[in-house]
Design a protein around this motif. Structure first.
Motif, PDB file in Angstrom:
ATOM      1  N   ARG A 183     -19.058 -71.214 -61.012  1.00  0.00           N
ATOM      2  CA  ARG A 183     -19.006 -70.162 -62.023  1.00  0.00           C
ATOM      3  C   ARG A 183     -17.699 -69.396 -61.986  1.00  0.00           C
ATOM      4  O   ARG A 183     -17.172 -68.975 -63.021  1.00  0.00           O
ATOM      5  CB  ARG A 183     -20.181 -69.190 -61.815  1.00  0.00           C
ATOM      6  CG  ARG A 183     -21.536 -69.801 -62.108  1.00  0.00           C
ATOM      7  CD  ARG A 183     -21.634 -70.211 -63.551  1.00  0.00           C
ATOM      8  NE  ARG A 183     -22.944 -70.739 -63.889  1.00  0.00           N
ATOM      9  CZ  ARG A 183     -23.267 -71.249 -65.062  1.00  0.00           C
ATOM     10  NH1 ARG A 183     -22.354 -71.344 -66.006  1.00  0.00           N
ATOM     11  NH2 ARG A 183     -24.470 -71.705 -65.304  1.00  0.00           N
ATOM     12  N   GLU A 200     -22.865 -68.742 -70.205  1.00  0.00           N
ATOM     13  CA  GLU A 200     -24.069 -68.216 -70.844  1.00  0.00           C
ATOM     14  C   GLU A 200     -25.263 -69.152 -70.772  1.00  0.00           C
ATOM     15  O   GLU A 200     -26.357 -68.780 -71.189  1.00  0.00           O
ATOM     16  CB  GLU A 200     -23.766 -67.893 -72.317  1.00  0.00           C
ATOM     17  CG  GLU A 200     -22.678 -66.845 -72.502  1.00  0.00           C
ATOM     18  CD  GLU A 200     -22.409 -66.550 -73.960  1.00  0.00           C
ATOM     19  OE1 GLU A 200     -23.037 -67.225 -74.812  1.00  0.00           O
ATOM     20  OE2 GLU A 200     -21.589 -65.665 -74.252  1.00  0.00           O
ATOM     21  N   THR A 201     -25.081 -70.375 -70.278  1.00  0.00           N
ATOM     22  CA  THR A 201     -26.179 -71.332 -70.206  1.00  0.00           C
ATOM     23  C   THR A 201     -26.178 -72.028 -68.854  1.00  0.00           C
ATOM     24  O   THR A 201     -25.176 -71.997 -68.123  1.00  0.00           O
ATOM     25  CB  THR A 201     -26.068 -72.399 -71.315  1.00  0.00           C
ATOM     26  OG1 THR A 201     -24.838 -73.109 -71.145  1.00  0.00           O
ATOM     27  CG2 THR A 201     -26.112 -71.763 -72.693  1.00  0.00           C
ATOM     28  N   ARG A 349     -27.710 -70.109 -64.649  1.00  0.00           N
ATOM     29  CA  ARG A 349     -26.805 -69.104 -65.198  1.00  0.00           C
ATOM     30  C   ARG A 349     -26.604 -67.978 -64.190  1.00  0.00           C
ATOM     31  O   ARG A 349     -27.529 -67.558 -63.507  1.00  0.00           O
ATOM     32  CB  ARG A 349     -27.392 -68.547 -66.496  1.00  0.00           C
ATOM     33  CG  ARG A 349     -26.589 -67.424 -67.111  1.00  0.00           C
ATOM     34  CD  ARG A 349     -27.275 -66.857 -68.339  1.00  0.00           C
ATOM     35  NE  ARG A 349     -26.576 -65.693 -68.852  1.00  0.00           N
ATOM     36  CZ  ARG A 349     -26.982 -64.974 -69.887  1.00  0.00           C
ATOM     37  NH1 ARG A 349     -28.094 -65.305 -70.508  1.00  0.00           N
ATOM     38  NH2 ARG A 349     -26.291 -63.932 -70.300  1.00  0.00           N
ATOM     39  N   GLU A 350     -25.364 -67.491 -64.106  1.00  0.00           N
ATOM     40  CA  GLU A 350     -25.067 -66.393 -63.188  1.00  0.00           C
ATOM     41  C   GLU A 350     -25.694 -65.098 -63.689  1.00  0.00           C
ATOM     42  O   GLU A 350     -25.562 -64.741 -64.874  1.00  0.00           O
ATOM     43  CB  GLU A 350     -23.558 -66.233 -63.036  1.00  0.00           C
ATOM     44  CG  GLU A 350     -23.165 -65.258 -61.939  1.00  0.00           C
ATOM     45  CD  GLU A 350     -21.662 -65.199 -61.759  1.00  0.00           C
ATOM     46  OE1 GLU A 350     -20.965 -65.537 -62.742  1.00  0.00           O
ATOM     47  OE2 GLU A 350     -21.194 -64.829 -60.676  1.00  0.00           O
ATOM     48  N   TRP A 351     -26.388 -64.397 -62.794  1.00  0.00           N
ATOM     49  CA  TRP A 351     -27.126 -63.187 -63.157  1.00  0.00           C
ATOM     50  C   TRP A 351     -26.493 -62.000 -62.445  1.00  0.00           C
ATOM     51  O   TRP A 351     -26.534 -61.885 -61.224  1.00  0.00           O
ATOM     52  CB  TRP A 351     -28.592 -63.339 -62.746  1.00  0.00           C
ATOM     53  CG  TRP A 351     -29.519 -62.354 -63.386  1.00  0.00           C
ATOM     54  CD1 TRP A 351     -30.108 -61.274 -62.796  1.00  0.00           C
ATOM     55  CD2 TRP A 351     -29.968 -62.353 -64.733  1.00  0.00           C
ATOM     56  NE1 TRP A 351     -30.893 -60.610 -63.683  1.00  0.00           N
ATOM     57  CE2 TRP A 351     -30.832 -61.246 -64.888  1.00  0.00           C
ATOM     58  CE3 TRP A 351     -29.719 -63.167 -65.840  1.00  0.00           C
ATOM     59  CZ2 TRP A 351     -31.444 -60.950 -66.097  1.00  0.00           C
ATOM     60  CZ3 TRP A 351     -30.339 -62.871 -67.024  1.00  0.00           C
ATOM     61  CH2 TRP A 351     -31.184 -61.784 -67.149  1.00  0.00           C
ATOM     62  N   SER A 352     -25.892 -61.117 -63.211  1.00  0.00           N
ATOM     63  CA  SER A 352     -25.184 -59.976 -62.648  1.00  0.00           C
ATOM     64  C   SER A 352     -26.052 -58.727 -62.696  1.00  0.00           C
ATOM     65  O   SER A 352     -27.145 -58.706 -63.259  1.00  0.00           O
ATOM     66  CB  SER A 352     -23.880 -59.732 -63.423  1.00  0.00           C
ATOM     67  OG  SER A 352     -24.158 -59.446 -64.784  1.00  0.00           O
ATOM     68  N   THR A 353     -25.545 -57.647 -62.115  1.00  0.00           N
ATOM     69  CA  THR A 353     -26.268 -56.367 -62.126  1.00  0.00           C
ATOM     70  C   THR A 353     -26.366 -55.823 -63.547  1.00  0.00           C
ATOM     71  O   THR A 353     -27.380 -55.227 -63.927  1.00  0.00           O
ATOM     72  CB  THR A 353     -25.542 -55.355 -61.226  1.00  0.00           C
ATOM     73  OG1 THR A 353     -25.375 -55.928 -59.923  1.00  0.00           O
ATOM     74  CG2 THR A 353     -26.350 -54.068 -61.105  1.00  0.00           C
ATOM     75  N   GLU A 354     -25.329 -56.016 -64.350  1.00  0.00           N
ATOM     76  CA  GLU A 354     -25.368 -55.555 -65.738  1.00  0.00           C
ATOM     77  C   GLU A 354     -26.443 -56.303 -66.533  1.00  0.00           C
ATOM     78  O   GLU A 354     -27.152 -55.699 -67.348  1.00  0.00           O
ATOM     79  CB  GLU A 354     -23.997 -55.734 -66.396  1.00  0.00           C
ATOM     80  CG  GLU A 354     -22.900 -54.829 -65.833  1.00  0.00           C
ATOM     81  CD  GLU A 354     -22.375 -55.322 -64.502  1.00  0.00           C
ATOM     82  OE1 GLU A 354     -22.741 -56.458 -64.104  1.00  0.00           O
ATOM     83  OE2 GLU A 354     -21.596 -54.586 -63.861  1.00  0.00           O
ATOM     84  N   ASP A 355     -26.570 -57.604 -66.292  1.00  0.00           N
ATOM     85  CA  ASP A 355     -27.616 -58.369 -66.982  1.00  0.00           C
ATOM     86  C   ASP A 355     -29.008 -57.883 -66.588  1.00  0.00           C
ATOM     87  O   ASP A 355     -29.911 -57.795 -67.418  1.00  0.00           O
ATOM     88  CB  ASP A 355     -27.469 -59.856 -66.662  1.00  0.00           C
ATOM     89  CG  ASP A 355     -26.164 -60.433 -67.193  1.00  0.00           C
ATOM     90  OD1 ASP A 355     -25.669 -59.910 -68.202  1.00  0.00           O
ATOM     91  OD2 ASP A 355     -25.653 -61.381 -66.592  1.00  0.00           O
ATOM     92  N   GLU A 356     -29.179 -57.569 -65.315  1.00  0.00           N
ATOM     93  CA  GLU A 356     -30.480 -57.074 -64.855  1.00  0.00           C
ATOM     94  C   GLU A 356     -30.813 -55.731 -65.497  1.00  0.00           C
ATOM     95  O   GLU A 356     -31.945 -55.493 -65.923  1.00  0.00           O
ATOM     96  CB  GLU A 356     -30.449 -56.944 -63.326  1.00  0.00           C
ATOM     97  CG  GLU A 356     -31.756 -56.477 -62.705  1.00  0.00           C
ATOM     98  CD  GLU A 356     -32.837 -57.540 -62.777  1.00  0.00           C
ATOM     99  OE1 GLU A 356     -34.014 -57.175 -62.685  1.00  0.00           O
ATOM    100  OE2 GLU A 356     -32.482 -58.732 -62.927  1.00  0.00           O
ATOM    101  N   THR A 359     -31.737 -56.176 -69.148  1.00  0.00           N
ATOM    102  CA  THR A 359     -33.081 -56.747 -69.288  1.00  0.00           C
ATOM    103  C   THR A 359     -34.150 -55.701 -69.043  1.00  0.00           C
ATOM    104  O   THR A 359     -35.179 -55.659 -69.730  1.00  0.00           O
ATOM    105  CB  THR A 359     -33.241 -57.925 -68.310  1.00  0.00           C
ATOM    106  OG1 THR A 359     -32.216 -58.884 -68.543  1.00  0.00           O
ATOM    107  CG2 THR A 359     -34.600 -58.588 -68.485  1.00  0.00           C
TER     108      THR A 359
END
Length: 416
Positions: A183, A200-201, A349-356, A359
């Protein structure tokens, strides 16, 4: 067609365009020694069967399974390392084709594309000329590069990154190229760009390795780099013949599916007695050569044989051979048809703190809408909710129902 010489040729055709007075010259067709030729539409299967072998070829059973496991669809972006003879290149180009790219919409709507890499210069030049001849240059981007050392960098300076979601490695040492498929790719020689993978995928990868030792090192490297769902597959092709078989001495050997052996005990005894009688007649002739002996007779019902022959041709009054006999299946004997081991894996997919955090905000908003009753539910969910209300009203919900209850926020999170 030249009937005397037994071959045919097609002369060179010239067509003049009336609008701009340009002349198009078409090539002369090759002569056919048999007097006729078949024109077939070009397909990857035909190219695989007729291409000049420069390296080990990925055949049709292998690349069809690889494309299915990689989930290549029209519009997909595929990375291929180790183009070789171009067999997989042509098959992947057909699988991801979603239209010719347009210069005006190049950066708004991406079409399916193959980014292929080949480190051997003669093979690279030959394959490039073949791609140009097959008019695939808009779909296949071929680069001369050693991806194990230099990474997945394009030859030209493109403003648009690769962003591939499907990777196929046909390399002697695929574990050396895996360090460039992360990544966050490290700085590569001549370029410090980001990863060639789509952020993104999830990314699907497949490796093509002839030896199990290569598979072992590849799997170890995949595990160390965070790839999941690692599987190794070996394909063994075997033909299975399905046909009807008719057994009996009255069956004609020339008909398809007939087995001229005795089907019953009485038929076998009759056949043995016939053979013994013929043997006695033969020995009598050998012992008395001067005495005129009648010729040995074959005790076979000629009318039955003629009836079977006419019925096999479909012209007689005998039985029809359609759906007659036993339906049997026979497979080919076990052959050594090993080509390679196929290793598949998925990079999530890479999951960052912002994505968490985003969500959680989305889940909270959905939970609030669900509490107000603004969220539309399916008929199945409505039926289940009505059943729950009915059981609660009758007092049968009980402790089991209480254990299955969840807060609206947890329910929304699970649905997502």
């Amino acid at each position: 067609y030249d009937g005397e010489n037994g071959h045919s040729t097609i002369a060179t055709l010239k067509k003049t365009n009336a609008s701009d007075s340009t002349e198009k010259v078409y090539k002369t067709a090759e002569s056919a020694e048999t007097g006729f030729c078949h024109l077939l539409a070009p397909t990857p299967e035909l190219w695989t069967a007729s291409l000049p072998h420069r390296t080990q070829v990925v055949y049709t059973p292998d690349y069809s399974y690889i494309l299915q496991r990689l989930r290549v669809l029209p519009g997909s972006i595929v990375i291929e390392a180790g183009a070789g003879s171009g067999s997989f290149t042509h098959a992947a180009a057909r699988a991801c084709f979603s239209g010719q790219p347009d210069a005006s919409s190049m950066f708004t709507e991406r079409k399916g594309k193959i980014y292929s890499f080949e480190f051997h210069l003669p093979r690279y030049e030959t394959l490039k000329s073949e791609i140009l001849a097959h008019e695939l240059s808009e779909i296949v981007h071929l680069s001369h590069r050693d991806v194990c050392q230099d990474g997945f960098i394009l030859d030209n300076d493109m403003a648009e990154p690769i962003n591939a979601s499907h990777v196929f490695l046909d390399l002697p040492a695929p574990w050396l190229a895996l360090r460039h498929l992360t990544r966050k790719a490290p700085a590569q020689r001549g370029n410090s760009s980001s990863s060639p993978l789509n952020p993104e995928t999830a990314v699907h990868i497949a490796t093509f390795s002839p030896c199990i030792e290569q598979v072992t090192r590849t799997v170890s490297a995949l595990r160390g780099l965070g790839w999941l769902d690692i599987q190794t597959v070996e394909l063994q092709a075997r033909h299975i013949e399905v046909r009807r078989e008719r057994v009996g001495l009255t069956e004609e050997p020339s008909t398809r599916g007939s087995v001229p052996v005795a089907s019953t005990v009485s038929e076998a005894v009759t056949r043995l007695r016939d053979l013994e009688a013929r043997e006695r007649e033969f020995r009598t002739t050998q012992l008395n050569p001067e005495q005129d002996q009648p010729a040995p007779t074959i005790k076979r019902d000629i009318s039955t044989a003629q009836s079977n022959t006419s019925s096999s041709n479909g012209n007689g009054n005998g039985r029809s051979l359609f759906n007659q006999g036993r339906l049997i299946t026979r497979s080919e004997p076990e052959l050594r048809t090993h080509t390679s081991y196929l290793t598949f894996a998925i990079l999530p997919r890479e999951w960052s703190t912002e994505d968490e955090e985003a969500t959680r905000i989305k889940i909270g908003a959905l939970a609030a809408e669900e509490a107000k009753g603004d969220i539309k539910i399916s008929k199945r969910q409505a039926k289940k909710a009505a059943k729950k209300v009915k059981l609660e009203a009758e007092g049968e919900w009980g402790e089991a129902g209480e254990g299955d209850k969840k807060t609206s926020e947890e329910t929304t999170y699970m649905r997502l």
